[in-house]
Design an enzyme around this catalytic site. Structure first.
Site, PDB file in Angstrom:
ATOM      1  N   GLU A  43       0.866  -1.178   0.000  1.00 35.24           N
ATOM      2  CA  GLU A  43       0.000   0.000   0.000  1.00 35.24           C
ATOM      3  C   GLU A  43       0.897   1.219   0.000  1.00 35.24           C
ATOM      4  O   GLU A  43       1.722   1.389   0.905  1.00 35.24           O
ATOM      5  CB  GLU A  43      -0.933   0.029   1.211  1.00 35.24           C
ATOM      6  CG  GLU A  43      -1.883   1.219   1.161  1.00 35.24           C
ATOM      7  CD  GLU A  43      -2.819   1.312   2.361  1.00 35.24           C
ATOM      8  OE1 GLU A  43      -3.726   2.168   2.334  1.00 35.24           O
ATOM      9  OE2 GLU A  43      -2.632   0.551   3.335  1.00 35.24           O
ATOM     10  N   GLU A  68       4.978   4.559   3.807  1.00 32.51           N
ATOM     11  CA  GLU A  68       4.585   5.894   4.275  1.00 32.51           C
ATOM     12  C   GLU A  68       5.838   6.738   4.418  1.00 32.51           C
ATOM     13  O   GLU A  68       6.799   6.304   5.047  1.00 32.51           O
ATOM     14  CB  GLU A  68       3.847   5.780   5.615  1.00 32.51           C
ATOM     15  CG  GLU A  68       3.439   7.088   6.235  1.00 32.51           C
ATOM     16  CD  GLU A  68       2.606   7.948   5.307  1.00 32.51           C
ATOM     17  OE1 GLU A  68       3.008   9.105   5.056  1.00 32.51           O
ATOM     18  OE2 GLU A  68       1.561   7.471   4.828  1.00 32.51           O
ATOM     19  N   ASP A 119      -3.162  11.757  -1.770  1.00 33.22           N
ATOM     20  CA  ASP A 119      -3.131  13.209  -1.842  1.00 33.22           C
ATOM     21  C   ASP A 119      -3.484  13.636  -3.271  1.00 33.22           C
ATOM     22  O   ASP A 119      -2.846  13.197  -4.229  1.00 33.22           O
ATOM     23  CB  ASP A 119      -1.726  13.705  -1.482  1.00 33.22           C
ATOM     24  CG  ASP A 119      -1.670  15.206  -1.265  1.00 33.22           C
ATOM     25  OD1 ASP A 119      -2.437  15.936  -1.916  1.00 33.22           O
ATOM     26  OD2 ASP A 119      -0.840  15.657  -0.451  1.00 33.22           O
ATOM     27  N   THR A 194     -10.654   2.260   4.835  1.00 36.82           N
ATOM     28  CA  THR A 194      -9.596   3.030   5.482  1.00 36.82           C
ATOM     29  C   THR A 194     -10.228   4.026   6.454  1.00 36.82           C
ATOM     30  O   THR A 194     -11.452   4.199   6.473  1.00 36.82           O
ATOM     31  CB  THR A 194      -8.762   3.804   4.451  1.00 36.82           C
ATOM     32  OG1 THR A 194      -9.543   4.910   3.956  1.00 36.82           O
ATOM     33  CG2 THR A 194      -8.365   2.919   3.277  1.00 36.82           C
ATOM     34  N   GLU A 195      -9.388   4.711   7.237  1.00 31.12           N
ATOM     35  CA  GLU A 195      -9.908   5.754   8.124  1.00 31.12           C
ATOM     36  C   GLU A 195     -10.614   6.840   7.330  1.00 31.12           C
ATOM     37  O   GLU A 195     -11.705   7.291   7.690  1.00 31.12           O
ATOM     38  CB  GLU A 195      -8.768   6.379   8.941  1.00 31.12           C
ATOM     39  CG  GLU A 195      -8.170   5.469   9.995  1.00 31.12           C
ATOM     40  CD  GLU A 195      -6.918   4.773   9.513  1.00 31.12           C
ATOM     41  OE1 GLU A 195      -6.746   4.625   8.276  1.00 31.12           O
ATOM     42  OE2 GLU A 195      -6.112   4.343  10.362  1.00 31.12           O
ATOM     43  N   TYR A 196      -9.994   7.270   6.216  1.00 32.04           N
ATOM     44  CA  TYR A 196     -10.598   8.312   5.393  1.00 32.04           C
ATOM     45  C   TYR A 196     -11.897   7.835   4.767  1.00 32.04           C
ATOM     46  O   TYR A 196     -12.866   8.592   4.652  1.00 32.04           O
ATOM     47  CB  TYR A 196      -9.627   8.751   4.293  1.00 32.04           C
ATOM     48  CG  TYR A 196      -8.553   9.702   4.758  1.00 32.04           C
ATOM     49  CD1 TYR A 196      -8.875  10.887   5.417  1.00 32.04           C
ATOM     50  CD2 TYR A 196      -7.212   9.437   4.522  1.00 32.04           C
ATOM     51  CE1 TYR A 196      -7.890  11.759   5.850  1.00 32.04           C
ATOM     52  CE2 TYR A 196      -6.215  10.304   4.939  1.00 32.04           C
ATOM     53  CZ  TYR A 196      -6.560  11.466   5.604  1.00 32.04           C
ATOM     54  OH  TYR A 196      -5.583  12.333   6.020  1.00 32.04           O
ATOM     55  N   GLU A 197     -11.927   6.582   4.353  1.00 40.59           N
ATOM     56  CA  GLU A 197     -13.136   6.051   3.726  1.00 40.59           C
ATOM     57  C   GLU A 197     -14.297   6.061   4.716  1.00 40.59           C
ATOM     58  O   GLU A 197     -15.428   6.408   4.356  1.00 40.59           O
ATOM     59  CB  GLU A 197     -12.874   4.644   3.222  1.00 40.59           C
ATOM     60  CG  GLU A 197     -14.007   4.049   2.411  1.00 40.59           C
ATOM     61  CD  GLU A 197     -13.613   2.743   1.749  1.00 40.59           C
ATOM     62  OE1 GLU A 197     -14.498   2.126   1.113  1.00 40.59           O
ATOM     63  OE2 GLU A 197     -12.431   2.343   1.851  1.00 40.59           O
TER      64      GLU A 197
END
Length: 216
Positions: A43, A68, A119, A194-197
């Site tokens: 990822e 990351e 991003d 994901t957290e954002y999802e």
């Protein structure tokens, strides 16, 4: 906004047994690192690691590498890992820029790549920095095994349209495309959020997803 400059983050990441410190030295030998022949999935821009951790726990027959570039974000992923009752033995991390992928993985060494809520780099002059750009697709092509796929999710419609165009221009094959993942019963059945999802879908934002692979 990304987390940055958490005191001690750099030192913690540098000393973690779960972070491969000099990945270029194991290029082409990742199966030795994991100690098995299982396929490797990465990822790019994993954030705090929720998605990849769940993937690793659900799929013990696969290996996962989270990438990351920011130590303060990677620190959060390490902290979440330490809090787990069950530790995924098939999950490692890298603190590198995604531009270094061809120097980190050998040809055909990666079975699949996840890009989740990357991003958007909205300014035109930054288009090459977008992870689904043709510049990055060329890097992914170098490390993917034959038939290897890139899966991309976002709530950003402009970035998704850009990804579709880059897929076409780069000569990749589009295997799946949906503009509303969470209203596709068959697709969402095995979806790991994901957290954002979780955040964006709770706001009512449609989630876009595509799956593509190099043609030929």
């Amino acid at each position: 906004m990304r987390l940055r400059n958490i005191p001690g983050a750099r030192e913690t990441v540098a000393n973690s047994p779960f972070v491969v410190q000099e990945p270029s030295t194991v290029r082409g030998r990742w199966k030795d690192v994991f100690g098995n022949e299982n396929p490797i999935f990465i990822e790019v821009g994993m954030g705090k690691g929720k998605f990849l951790t769940e993937q690793a726990l659900k799929n013990p027959d696969k290996n996962f590498v989270g990438i990351e570039r920011y130590t303060s974000v990677l620190l959060r992923a390490l902290q979440k890992r330490e809090a787990l009752e069950q530790e995924p033995a098939n999950l490692l991390y890298l603190c590198i820029d995604a531009k270094e992928l061809p120097q980190t993985f050998g040809p055909g060494e990666v079975a699949g790549i996840y890009l989740n809520f990357s991003d958007p780099w909205p300014k035109d002059r930054h288009a090459k920095r977008r992870l689904p750009s043709r510049e990055f697709l060329a890097r992914y092509r170098q490390i993917l095994q034959p038939g290897g796929r890139v899966e991309f999710k976002t709530d950003n419609e402009a970035l998704f349209s850009f990804a579709l165009e880059e897929c076409r221009e780069a000569g990749w094959e589009l295997l799946l495309c949906t503009h509303d993942l969470h209203h596709e019963p068959e697709l969402v059945k095995d979806n790991v959020m994901t957290e954002y999802e979780e955040k964006f879908s709770s706001m009512g934002n449609p989630i876009h997803k595509l799956i593509m692979r190099p043609a030929g």
